[in-house]
Design a protein around this motif. Structure first.
Motif, PDB file in Angstrom:
ATOM      1  N   ASP A 243       0.808  -1.235  -0.140  1.00 32.93           N
ATOM      2  CA  ASP A 243      -0.067   0.123   0.076  1.00 32.93           C
ATOM      3  C   ASP A 243       0.808   1.221   0.060  1.00 32.93           C
ATOM      4  O   ASP A 243       0.127   2.531   0.199  1.00 32.93           O
ATOM      5  N   ARG A 244       2.336   1.189  -0.170  1.00 33.32           N
ATOM      6  CA  ARG A 244       3.044   2.223  -0.039  1.00 33.32           C
ATOM      7  C   ARG A 244       2.846   3.268  -1.207  1.00 33.32           C
ATOM      8  O   ARG A 244       2.819   4.462  -1.107  1.00 33.32           O
ATOM      9  N   ALA A 245       2.501   2.837  -2.344  1.00 32.66           N
ATOM     10  CA  ALA A 245       2.403   3.748  -3.522  1.00 32.66           C
ATOM     11  C   ALA A 245       0.646   4.607  -3.065  1.00 32.66           C
ATOM     12  O   ALA A 245       0.712   5.692  -3.482  1.00 32.66           O
ATOM     13  N   ALA A 246       0.000   3.955  -2.652  1.00 33.38           N
ATOM     14  CA  ALA A 246      -1.426   4.576  -2.200  1.00 33.38           C
ATOM     15  C   ALA A 246      -1.050   5.658  -1.176  1.00 33.38           C
ATOM     16  O   ALA A 246      -1.674   6.989  -1.018  1.00 33.38           O
ATOM     17  N   ARG A 247      -0.124   5.176  -0.124  1.00 30.82           N
ATOM     18  CA  ARG A 247       0.071   6.268   1.013  1.00 30.82           C
ATOM     19  C   ARG A 247       1.088   7.321   0.521  1.00 30.82           C
ATOM     20  O   ARG A 247       0.721   8.400   0.950  1.00 30.82           O
ATOM     21  N   ARG A 248       2.172   7.007  -0.059  1.00 33.07           N
ATOM     22  CA  ARG A 248       3.323   7.998  -0.241  1.00 33.07           C
ATOM     23  C   ARG A 248       3.304   8.294  -1.912  1.00 33.07           C
ATOM     24  O   ARG A 248       4.152   9.295  -2.021  1.00 33.07           O
ATOM     25  N   GLY A 249       2.847   7.862  -2.720  1.00 29.95           N
ATOM     26  CA  GLY A 249       2.907   7.939  -4.209  1.00 29.95           C
ATOM     27  C   GLY A 249       3.856   7.219  -5.015  1.00 29.95           C
ATOM     28  O   GLY A 249       4.072   7.214  -5.975  1.00 29.95           O
ATOM     29  N   TYR A 250       4.637   6.549  -4.146  1.00 30.81           N
ATOM     30  CA  TYR A 250       5.812   5.622  -4.896  1.00 30.81           C
ATOM     31  C   TYR A 250       5.474   4.359  -3.971  1.00 30.81           C
ATOM     32  O   TYR A 250       5.801   3.980  -2.817  1.00 30.81           O
ATOM     33  N   PRO A 251       5.968   3.039  -4.935  1.00 34.59           N
ATOM     34  CA  PRO A 251       5.842   1.838  -4.464  1.00 34.59           C
ATOM     35  C   PRO A 251       7.281   1.501  -3.769  1.00 34.59           C
ATOM     36  O   PRO A 251       7.990   2.123  -3.803  1.00 34.59           O
ATOM     37  N   GLU A 252       7.066   0.536  -2.767  1.00 33.79           N
ATOM     38  CA  GLU A 252       8.364  -0.049  -2.181  1.00 33.79           C
ATOM     39  C   GLU A 252       9.322  -0.812  -2.997  1.00 33.79           C
ATOM     40  O   GLU A 252       8.903  -1.326  -3.994  1.00 33.79           O
ATOM     41  N   ALA A 253      10.586  -0.325  -2.900  1.00 39.56           N
ATOM     42  CA  ALA A 253      11.723  -1.311  -3.795  1.00 39.56           C
ATOM     43  C   ALA A 253      12.389  -2.498  -2.876  1.00 39.56           C
ATOM     44  O   ALA A 253      12.087  -2.477  -1.818  1.00 39.56           O
TER      45      ALA A 253
ATOM     46  N   ALA B 278       5.516 -12.921  -4.673  1.00 37.47           N
ATOM     47  CA  ALA B 278       4.259 -12.227  -4.229  1.00 37.47           C
ATOM     48  C   ALA B 278       4.188 -11.033  -4.825  1.00 37.47           C
ATOM     49  O   ALA B 278       2.834 -10.728  -4.939  1.00 37.47           O
ATOM     50  N   VAL B 279       5.154 -10.461  -5.278  1.00 38.32           N
ATOM     51  CA  VAL B 279       5.043  -9.030  -5.999  1.00 38.32           C
ATOM     52  C   VAL B 279       4.168  -9.283  -7.478  1.00 38.32           C
ATOM     53  O   VAL B 279       3.122  -8.736  -7.600  1.00 38.32           O
ATOM     54  N   GLY B 280       4.536 -10.380  -8.100  1.00 39.00           N
ATOM     55  CA  GLY B 280       3.584 -10.796  -9.240  1.00 39.00           C
ATOM     56  C   GLY B 280       2.251 -11.358  -8.857  1.00 39.00           C
ATOM     57  O   GLY B 280       1.417 -10.985  -9.827  1.00 39.00           O
ATOM     58  N   GLU B 281       2.195 -12.058  -7.947  1.00 37.23           N
ATOM     59  CA  GLU B 281       0.842 -12.417  -7.472  1.00 37.23           C
ATOM     60  C   GLU B 281      -0.055 -11.261  -7.229  1.00 37.23           C
ATOM     61  O   GLU B 281      -1.370 -11.173  -7.319  1.00 37.23           O
TER      62      GLU B 281
ATOM     63  N   PHE C 282      13.808  -3.528  -8.142  1.00 42.42           N
ATOM     64  CA  PHE C 282      14.642  -4.261  -7.467  1.00 42.42           C
ATOM     65  C   PHE C 282      15.897  -3.684  -7.683  1.00 42.42           C
ATOM     66  O   PHE C 282      16.520  -3.856  -8.826  1.00 42.42           O
ATOM     67  N   THR C 283      16.534  -3.241  -6.689  1.00 38.29           N
ATOM     68  CA  THR C 283      17.977  -2.992  -6.781  1.00 38.29           C
ATOM     69  C   THR C 283      19.018  -3.495  -6.285  1.00 38.29           C
ATOM     70  O   THR C 283      19.028  -4.593  -5.601  1.00 38.29           O
ATOM     71  N   ARG C 284      20.350  -3.182  -6.842  1.00 37.74           N
ATOM     72  CA  ARG C 284      21.648  -4.184  -6.471  1.00 37.74           C
ATOM     73  C   ARG C 284      21.525  -5.670  -6.927  1.00 37.74           C
ATOM     74  O   ARG C 284      21.927  -6.356  -5.876  1.00 37.74           O
ATOM     75  N   ALA C 285      20.958  -5.770  -7.686  1.00 38.10           N
ATOM     76  CA  ALA C 285      20.898  -7.251  -8.151  1.00 38.10           C
ATOM     77  C   ALA C 285      22.081  -7.520  -9.228  1.00 38.10           C
ATOM     78  O   ALA C 285      22.452  -6.993 -10.161  1.00 38.10           O
ATOM     79  N   SER C 286      22.744  -8.863  -8.325  1.00 34.61           N
ATOM     80  CA  SER C 286      23.628  -9.691  -9.139  1.00 34.61           C
ATOM     81  C   SER C 286      23.045 -10.162 -10.689  1.00 34.61           C
ATOM     82  O   SER C 286      21.723 -10.302 -10.601  1.00 34.61           O
ATOM     83  N   ALA C 287      23.903 -10.598 -11.431  1.00 39.23           N
ATOM     84  CA  ALA C 287      23.441 -11.336 -12.502  1.00 39.23           C
ATOM     85  C   ALA C 287      22.506 -12.514 -12.161  1.00 39.23           C
ATOM     86  O   ALA C 287      21.479 -12.691 -13.036  1.00 39.23           O
ATOM     87  N   THR C 288      22.928 -13.245 -11.320  1.00 38.74           N
ATOM     88  CA  THR C 288      22.497 -14.474 -10.971  1.00 38.74           C
ATOM     89  C   THR C 288      20.771 -14.026 -10.134  1.00 38.74           C
ATOM     90  O   THR C 288      19.870 -14.862 -10.723  1.00 38.74           O
TER      91      THR C 288
END
Length: 238
Positions: free
Chosen positions: A24-34, A51-54, A69-75
């Motif tokens: 609900d962060r986008a509704a509350r703050r205008g931007y979703p959680e990362a 869970a995000v996809g569902e 999704f930040t700081r993601a390795s190739a794997t």
């Protein structure tokens, strides 16, 4: 009193022993959680992506917006993209965006200035964050203070920006120089680029914090996401 939305109403938000995703962060703050991928096990990261996809495919709820999704390795990126096939991965910025397309931009322009080529990964993280949060954003590379003519040639671009992100390692002096030229707020991002006495970004961090030009805010070392997010919020009104 503000009536805050509660995540209990959002299916898939509670992952027992792993995470409590704030749908609900986008509704509350205008931007979703990362989602910070760094430090997470593959099992935990896959569970969060699932869970995000569902939740994103569930009708009757507020739209999530673009999840980063930040700081993601190739794997890690490979695993997340298996769960979210329409996600887009930028290997340089180490960012995954879901859904992938950049939204139609609105508001003022975010200008990201990158001191040197080695600073590009952090600069692209800031750029893509601002773009996926809905701002028009531009990246200018290799305009460090060792050749002042390079940044002076960009004065018109600097003047047109609503928010400016300055990404620099070594001595971090570029933030002060740009703030002396700009009317827009400047967000300094010290990077861990530099020789021994740069202390993995501590020297440019201190330099930016001690900027004598007013209007400079500073985020943590290598925190392109934080800078891009702040810039997007500043530029939201145009």
């Amino acid at each position: 009193m503000t009536d805050f939305p509660h995540t209990q109403s959002a299916p898939g938000g509670s992952l027992e022993g792993i995470a409590e995703f704030d749908f609900d962060r986008a509704a509350r703050r205008g931007y979703p959680e990362a989602v910070l991928c760094e430090g997470k096990t593959m099992e935990h990261l896959v569970a969060i992506a699932r869970a995000v996809g569902e939740r994103g495919s569930t009708n009757g709820h507020q739209p999530l917006g673009t999840i980063l999704f930040t700081r993601a390795s190739a794997t890690q990126a490979e695993a997340v993209c298996r769960e979210l096939p329409d996600a887009v991965h930028d290997p340089v910025a180490r960012i995954i965006a879901w859904p992938g397309p950049v939204p139609e931009p609105s508001g003022g322009t975010v200008l990201v200035l990158c001191a040197g080529t080695a600073d590009i990964p952090v600069a692209r993280e800031a750029l893509l964050t601002a773009q996926h949060l809905g701002r028009p954003a531009e990246l200018v590379v290799d305009v460090g203070v060792a050749g002042l003519h390079r940044i002076l040639a960009r004065v018109d671009q600097i003047a047109a920006a609503s928010a400016i992100v300055v990404v620099a390692g070594m001595d971090g002096a570029l933030a002060s120089v740009v703030a002396g030229l700009a009317s827009a707020p400047v967000i300094g991002v010290p990077t861990s680029v530099g020789y021994g006495a740069a202390l993995d970004g501590l020297a440019p961090l201190l330099s930016m914090l001690n900027a004598c030009a007013p209007g400079v805010a500073v985020v943590n070392i290598d925190n392109g996401y934080g800078a891009g997010h702040l810039a997007a919020q500043i530029a939201a009104g145009g």
